[in-house]
Structure formats: structure tokens, C-alpha cells
Design a protein around this motif. Structure first.
Motif, PDB file in Angstrom:
ATOM      1  N   VAL A   8       2.169  -5.777 -15.842  1.00  0.00           N
ATOM      2  CA  VAL A   8       3.461  -5.911 -15.168  1.00  0.00           C
ATOM      3  C   VAL A   8       3.410  -6.915 -14.021  1.00  0.00           C
ATOM      4  N   ALA A   9       2.208  -7.236 -13.550  1.00  0.00           N
ATOM      5  CA  ALA A   9       2.092  -8.115 -12.370  1.00  0.00           C
ATOM      6  C   ALA A   9       2.800  -9.454 -12.550  1.00  0.00           C
TER       7      ALA A   9
ATOM      8  N   VAL B 157       9.136  -2.505 -10.026  1.00  0.00           N
ATOM      9  CA  VAL B 157       8.074  -1.559 -10.380  1.00  0.00           C
ATOM     10  C   VAL B 157       8.262  -0.292  -9.562  1.00  0.00           C
ATOM     11  N   LEU B 158       8.090   0.853 -10.203  1.00  0.00           N
ATOM     12  CA  LEU B 158       8.167   2.149  -9.521  1.00  0.00           C
ATOM     13  C   LEU B 158       6.811   2.828  -9.627  1.00  0.00           C
ATOM     14  N   LEU B 159       6.142   3.028  -8.489  1.00  0.00           N
ATOM     15  CA  LEU B 159       4.831   3.674  -8.436  1.00  0.00           C
ATOM     16  C   LEU B 159       5.016   5.149  -8.137  1.00  0.00           C
ATOM     17  N   LEU B 160       4.504   5.980  -9.018  1.00  0.00           N
ATOM     18  CA  LEU B 160       4.647   7.430  -8.897  1.00  0.00           C
ATOM     19  C   LEU B 160       3.271   8.047  -8.710  1.00  0.00           C
ATOM     20  N   GLY B 161       3.166   8.945  -7.777  1.00  0.00           N
ATOM     21  CA  GLY B 161       1.874   9.592  -7.564  1.00  0.00           C
ATOM     22  C   GLY B 161       1.867  10.412  -6.299  1.00  0.00           C
ATOM     23  N   GLU B 162       0.905  11.310  -6.206  1.00  0.00           N
ATOM     24  CA  GLU B 162       0.797  12.179  -5.049  1.00  0.00           C
ATOM     25  C   GLU B 162       0.447  11.374  -3.796  1.00  0.00           C
ATOM     26  N   THR B 163       0.631  11.991  -2.662  1.00  0.00           N
ATOM     27  CA  THR B 163       0.276  11.355  -1.394  1.00  0.00           C
ATOM     28  C   THR B 163      -1.211  11.023  -1.368  1.00  0.00           C
ATOM     29  N   GLY B 164      -1.524   9.800  -0.943  1.00  0.00           N
ATOM     30  CA  GLY B 164      -2.922   9.408  -0.789  1.00  0.00           C
ATOM     31  C   GLY B 164      -3.583   8.854  -2.025  1.00  0.00           C
ATOM     32  N   THR B 165      -2.823   8.588  -3.088  1.00  0.00           N
ATOM     33  CA  THR B 165      -3.435   8.076  -4.315  1.00  0.00           C
ATOM     34  C   THR B 165      -3.611   6.561  -4.307  1.00  0.00           C
ATOM     35  N   GLY B 166      -3.103   5.884  -3.279  1.00  0.00           N
ATOM     36  CA  GLY B 166      -3.314   4.439  -3.174  1.00  0.00           C
ATOM     37  C   GLY B 166      -2.173   3.606  -3.700  1.00  0.00           C
ATOM     38  N   LYS B 167      -0.949   4.070  -3.482  1.00  0.00           N
ATOM     39  CA  LYS B 167       0.205   3.344  -4.031  1.00  0.00           C
ATOM     40  C   LYS B 167       0.371   1.965  -3.379  1.00  0.00           C
ATOM     41  N   GLU B 168       0.153   1.867  -2.071  1.00  0.00           N
ATOM     42  CA  GLU B 168       0.306   0.551  -1.441  1.00  0.00           C
ATOM     43  C   GLU B 168      -0.796  -0.399  -1.892  1.00  0.00           C
ATOM     44  N   LEU B 169      -1.988   0.102  -2.118  1.00  0.00           N
ATOM     45  CA  LEU B 169      -3.057  -0.751  -2.627  1.00  0.00           C
ATOM     46  C   LEU B 169      -2.664  -1.343  -3.973  1.00  0.00           C
ATOM     47  N   VAL B 170      -2.107  -0.514  -4.863  1.00  0.00           N
ATOM     48  CA  VAL B 170      -1.679  -1.000  -6.174  1.00  0.00           C
ATOM     49  C   VAL B 170      -0.544  -2.006  -6.016  1.00  0.00           C
ATOM     50  N   ALA B 171       0.387  -1.722  -5.097  1.00  0.00           N
ATOM     51  CA  ALA B 171       1.498  -2.649  -4.866  1.00  0.00           C
ATOM     52  C   ALA B 171       0.984  -4.008  -4.401  1.00  0.00           C
ATOM     53  N   GLN B 172       0.020  -4.016  -3.490  1.00  0.00           N
ATOM     54  CA  GLN B 172      -0.545  -5.273  -3.014  1.00  0.00           C
ATOM     55  C   GLN B 172      -1.286  -6.000  -4.132  1.00  0.00           C
ATOM     56  N   ALA B 173      -2.003  -5.245  -4.965  1.00  0.00           N
ATOM     57  CA  ALA B 173      -2.734  -5.864  -6.076  1.00  0.00           C
ATOM     58  C   ALA B 173      -1.769  -6.520  -7.056  1.00  0.00           C
ATOM     59  N   ILE B 174      -0.646  -5.869  -7.332  1.00  0.00           N
ATOM     60  CA  ILE B 174       0.354  -6.450  -8.230  1.00  0.00           C
ATOM     61  C   ILE B 174       0.911  -7.738  -7.632  1.00  0.00           C
ATOM     62  N   HIS B 175       1.245  -7.704  -6.351  1.00  0.00           N
ATOM     63  CA  HIS B 175       1.748  -8.910  -5.683  1.00  0.00           C
ATOM     64  C   HIS B 175       0.697 -10.018  -5.712  1.00  0.00           C
ATOM     65  N   HIS B 176      -0.550  -9.645  -5.461  1.00  0.00           N
ATOM     66  CA  HIS B 176      -1.645 -10.607  -5.389  1.00  0.00           C
ATOM     67  C   HIS B 176      -1.843 -11.327  -6.719  1.00  0.00           C
ATOM     68  N   ALA B 177      -1.565 -10.641  -7.844  1.00  0.00           N
ATOM     69  CA  ALA B 177      -1.759 -11.222  -9.173  1.00  0.00           C
ATOM     70  C   ALA B 177      -0.475 -11.805  -9.747  1.00  0.00           C
ATOM     71  N   SER B 178       0.594 -11.833  -8.968  1.00  0.00           N
ATOM     72  CA  SER B 178       1.883 -12.313  -9.455  1.00  0.00           C
ATOM     73  C   SER B 178       2.105 -13.773  -9.097  1.00  0.00           C
ATOM     74  N   ALA B 179       3.185 -14.323  -9.618  1.00  0.00           N
ATOM     75  CA  ALA B 179       3.548 -15.700  -9.285  1.00  0.00           C
ATOM     76  C   ALA B 179       4.034 -15.823  -7.846  1.00  0.00           C
ATOM     77  N   ARG B 180       4.280 -14.688  -7.192  1.00  0.00           N
ATOM     78  CA  ARG B 180       4.769 -14.674  -5.808  1.00  0.00           C
ATOM     79  C   ARG B 180       3.630 -14.494  -4.799  1.00  0.00           C
ATOM     80  N   ALA B 181       2.391 -14.627  -5.244  1.00  0.00           N
ATOM     81  CA  ALA B 181       1.247 -14.302  -4.390  1.00  0.00           C
ATOM     82  C   ALA B 181       1.202 -15.121  -3.111  1.00  0.00           C
ATOM     83  N   GLU B 182       1.705 -16.352  -3.143  1.00  0.00           N
ATOM     84  CA  GLU B 182       1.665 -17.196  -1.954  1.00  0.00           C
ATOM     85  C   GLU B 182       2.799 -16.891  -0.986  1.00  0.00           C
ATOM     86  N   ALA B 183       3.789 -16.128  -1.441  1.00  0.00           N
ATOM     87  CA  ALA B 183       4.924 -15.753  -0.595  1.00  0.00           C
ATOM     88  C   ALA B 183       4.612 -14.430   0.098  1.00  0.00           C
ATOM     89  N   PRO B 184       5.456 -13.978   1.041  1.00  0.00           N
ATOM     90  CA  PRO B 184       5.134 -12.778   1.824  1.00  0.00           C
ATOM     91  C   PRO B 184       5.138 -11.492   1.008  1.00  0.00           C
TER      92      PRO B 184
END
Length: 473
Positions: free
Chosen positions: A175-176, A182-209
Motif C-alpha cells: 500500500v505504500a 490507510v487505516l491502521l487498526l490495533g491495540e494501544t502500543g502496537t506501533g501504529k505510528e512506526l508503521v505510518a512513518q514506514a509507509i510514508h518513508h517508502a512512498s512517493a511522498r517521502a521527501e515531503a513532510p
């Protein structure tokens, strides 16, 4: 090793064939590395240049591995799935940006048989004038006293090889490159922001904020101004110069909306309009502002239940639930705990300036037996407390029991005998620990120059790589 003696049925380019190998070598001579995968995205050939770029040991053969196992941010699978080439792309590997080209390969019948990746390494400076010019033409001139943050995490930071984590990593990589919500579903503390950053990092928008906002942490009276901004004097106490909202800060990039399930119904309606129209209005203003933002939302709540209860708008739910990803709780992937313990423990030990935790099978079993209601966040907290109280990194079952409420006392008591061994570990374990520390010391002393470190240790570079993998350095 630059190839394999196994044939590659179905591949139009077969390294076993002299003509194909000559063509691959010719292409490789024009770039800094090349990689060939089959239709299942399994590696069938890799050039020596690429091996050096990835710092692979001389005796390591990646033949048959999935590309993502070697290169976490690889998009070769997407080329295979879509059949579309990616003629010019940027991919980050460790601290380097690579200019890459990915081409689909077809068999005699025109069916996708694999993909070829070419790496143009250290050529980014040549593209800088073009990139800068494009940025000036495309990006709005947004001024802010609080510049947007950039990502700290990539897919390489998703630790774990359990089936649940491998499935999550594969889905997130798919999906990156897309631009859908994208909708990230999961319990508290499962690392949702880490996954969100990884998706952004691998996307065409990686150079943007990449801009993040926790919607649950803001009172309803402020969330509109935070999201959409406010004109000067829009409300009592407003900034006299006005303020720019998160949507504008994330222009051309990614906006991460955490705890979306806690948002008020009034804020939900305004967010829905922004997502539908791709336009916003600042609070107290009447000027329509176009926004180009990819939204990644996350929640630990059951949104379907909230919709049924009438506290979450169904139209917003359907707008967000385009590409849902479920993050597994830690208790469902206990086999990942040893790797998490080592990675988190090493990072925290360096921060705190203390000795790393010494690995013990009983410790892994005890941590795996715990149910972890706080997931990775709770595990990190426990590891930090153990580091602060352990003597030279040695943990006893009695010490661990102080930090795991409701943990299995039976397991801890059954391992009391193990704590007696902590004063005198087995010889093999002591030798492995000494070897690991010697390698770490040599790498630090040589500023991570591995060739120099190998010479100081009196071993070959290939042996150093093998030992680093063995000790997970």
C-alpha cells in the motif's frame, strides 16, 4: 557470488544462459548494482556491485530469498503485480538514497516472468537541480514557525519474523506506493505510528513532510484550528499572526491522524469534507485552500461498533477504511520477543550508558508467557527498568517478577535455579559474549570501518560479516 548454478525457468533473462548473463553484466557495468527476481519476487541473480552495496558476506547466497528479506523497502513486487516499469525512483537504504529503475520482464507469451532492478548509487547530486526546480514549481510557499517533522522509521525498523509481522510488512509495502487513505487498526502500543512513518518513508511522498497529530489529546475547541489553521483574531487568544494547520503543514506529504476514534462528531464532519473536497478553510476565514495530502488514520477502538452506536459517522468510516491494516498484539507473536528484546535493549543501553541485558532462554520464555496489555510500549518500559536495576546486564527471575504484574509466578519459580547460573554462565556463553564485545569495540574504534575493524581483529572481512550476523550486530 554473482549468481547461481540453478536455472530460472520462465525468466526471459536467465543468468545461466551466456547471452543473458552478458546482457546483465553489460547493464550492471552502467550502474552501481543490479538485481533479478522471478514472478514470485524471489532473487535469481544479484551483481557483485549490489552485493558490496548491501555489504553481504562473500559466502552468503541470497538465491531464492524474497526481495523484501534482503531490501526491506524494495518495490520489485509492485512492478511484478502491476506490470508497470518504474523508470526513476528514490529508495532509501540505511543512510543512503539510491536512484533506482525497476523493469518488468515477460516470457515468450507476454506474461510477467519477473523483474529487473538497476541501482544508480551516489548519483543523487546530479538530480538535485531538477528536484529543487520541481519542488519550487509544485510545492506551495507555506511558512510556519513550527516546521513539519520528518520520519525516523522505515520498514527496516519493523522488528519480527513471525507470520503475523511478515504479513503486515508485505501488506504495508504493497500500500505504500499508492495514494489511497490507510487505516491502521490495533491495540494501544502496537506501533501504529512506526508503521505510518514506514509507509510514508517508502512512498512517493517521502521527501515531503510527515505530520502527526493525536486527535484524542486535543480539546474539541482546538481541534479545528489544529487541523485547518486559524486566521488572525479568529478566536480569543488566537495568534495575532494567524496559524497554519496540520493539513497545510503536510502539503504534498502525509498527515497521520492518531486515535481517530476519539474525535468528536462535529470535528468528524469537518474532516470528512476536507477528505472529500481536498479543500480546507482556516477557522475565521473564507478563503478556500487546496490541499494535496495523503491521510493515514489510526485507532485502537472498534470503529464498526462506534458506527453502530452512533458516535462515529459511517460516511467518514467508509472514507477512511480504504486500505485497512491490522497490527497484531504482542501476545500473538511471542516468537518476536527475543529480537525485540535485543533491539530495544541495545538502543536503550546506549542511551542510558549501561550494560546490555544478557540473553537467557528462561527470560525469553518468561516474557513470552506474559500477556502484554500495553504491547511494545509496555515491553520497552519493562526493558528500560530492567536495564536500570540489573547488575552488569544480568537479570534474575526475582527481579523480573517485580516488573511484570500478574506474570506467571510458576514459570519464574521454576527458573530460580537458572538465576544461580547468572554468576557463572556456561563457557560457551561467556566466549560468545566476549567475542561480541570485541567486535563492537573494534567497530567503535574504527568509526564503523569494517575492513579496518577486521584487520584489527585479525580476521577476514567475510568472517567479520558472518560474526556480526551471528551476534545480530
Amino acid at each position: 557470488m554473482s549468481g547461481s548454478n540453478l536455472s530460472n525457468p520462465g525468466l526471459l533473462l536467465d543468468p545461466k544462459e551466456p547471452h543473458s548473463l552478458a546482457l546483465l553484466q553489460l547493464l550492471d557495468s552502467s550502474c552501481e548494482g543490479s538485481l533479478l527476481v522471478d514472478k514470485d519476487c524471489r532473487i535469481r541473480w544479484i551483481s557483485n556491485k549490489y552485493r558490496q552495496l548491501l555489504e553481504l558476506a562473500d559466502d552468503f547466497d541470497p538465491y531464492g530469498l524474497e526481495a523484501e528479506a534482503l531490501i526491506p523497502n524494495s518495490l520489485m513486487r509492485q512492478v511484478i503485480d502491476t506490470g508497470q516499469p518504474q523508470l526513476l525512483d528514490l529508495m532509501r537504504f540505511r543512510q543512503h538514497w539510491l536512484v533506482v529503475t525497476r523493469l518488468p520482464l515477460r516470457d515468450q507469451d507476454g506474461n510477467i516472468s519477473g523483474a529487473l532492478g538497476l541501482v544508480f548509487f551516489d548519483k543523487l547530486a546530479q538530480l538535485r537541480p531538477v528536484v529543487d526546480k520541481y519542488s519550487r514549481l509544485q510545492l506551495p510557499n507555506v511558512q510556519s514557525d513550527n516546521p513539519p517533522s520528518q520520519t525516523r522509521y522505515s520498514f527496516a525498523d519493523l522488528i519480527g519474523s513471525s507470520p503475523a509481522m511478515l504479513a503486515l510488512r508485505q501488506q504495508a509495502l504493497r500500500v505504500a506506493p499508492l495514494d489511497s487513505t490507510v487505516l491502521l487498526l490495533g491495540e494501544t502500543g502496537t506501533g501504529k505510528e512506526l508503521v505510518a512513518q514506514a509507509i510514508h518513508h517508502a512512498s512517493a511522498r517521502a521527501e515531503a513532510p510527515f505530520v502527526s497529530i493525536n486527535t484524542a489529546a486535543l480539546p474539541e475547541s482546538l481541534i479545528e484550528a489544529e487541523l485547518f489553521g486559524a486566521e488572525a483574531g479568529a478566536y480569543t487568544g488566537a495568534d495575532p499572526k494567524g496559524r497554519i494547520g496540520k493539513f497545510e503543514q503536510a502539503q504534498s506529504g502525509t498527515l497521520f491522524l492518531d486515535e481517530i476514534g476519539e474525535m468528536s462528531t462535529m470535528a468528524q464532519s469537518k474532516l470528512l469534507r476536507a477528505l472529500q473536497e481536498r479543500q480546507i478553510e482556516r477557522l475565521g476565514g473564507n478563503r478556500v485552500i487546496d490541499v494535496d495530502v495523503r491521510v493515514i488514520a489510526a485507532t485502537s477502538r472498534n470503529l464498526e461498533q462506534l458506527v453502530a452506536e452512533g458516535t462515529f459517522r459511517p460516511d467518514l468510516y467508509y472514507r477512511l477504511n480504504v486500505l485497512p491494516l491490522e497490527l497484531p498484539p504482542l501476545r500473538e507473536r511471542p516468537e518476536d520477543i527475543p529480537a525485540l528484546l535485543q533491539a530495544i535493549g541495545q538502543h536503550l543501553a546506549e542511551q542510558l550508558g549501561v550494560a546490555e541485558l544478557q540473553p537467557h532462554n528462561w527470560l525469553h520464555r518468561a516474557l513470552a508467557a506474559y500477556h502484554w496489555p500495553g504491547n511494545i510500549r509496555e515491553l520497552r518500559n519493562v526493558i528500560e527498568r530492567l536495564l536500570l536495576f540489573a547488575e552488569q546486564g544480568e537479570v534474575s527471575p526475582r527481579l523480573l517478577s517485580n516488573f511484570l504484574p500478574g506474570s506467571s509466578q510458576t514459570l519464574l519459580k521454576s527458573n530460580d535455579s537458572a538465576s544461580a547460573n547468572t554468576d557463572t554462565p556456561p563457557l560457551e556463553q561467556q566466549m560468545a559474549r566476549a567475542e561480541r564485545e570485541a567486535i563492537r569495540h573494534a567497530l567503535r574504534h574504527c568509526d564503523n570501518n569494517r575492513s579496518q575493524a577486521a584487520r584489527e581483529l585479525g580476521i577476514s572481512r567475510a568472517s567479520l560479516y558472518e560474526k556480526m550476523r551471528k551476534h545480530q550486530l
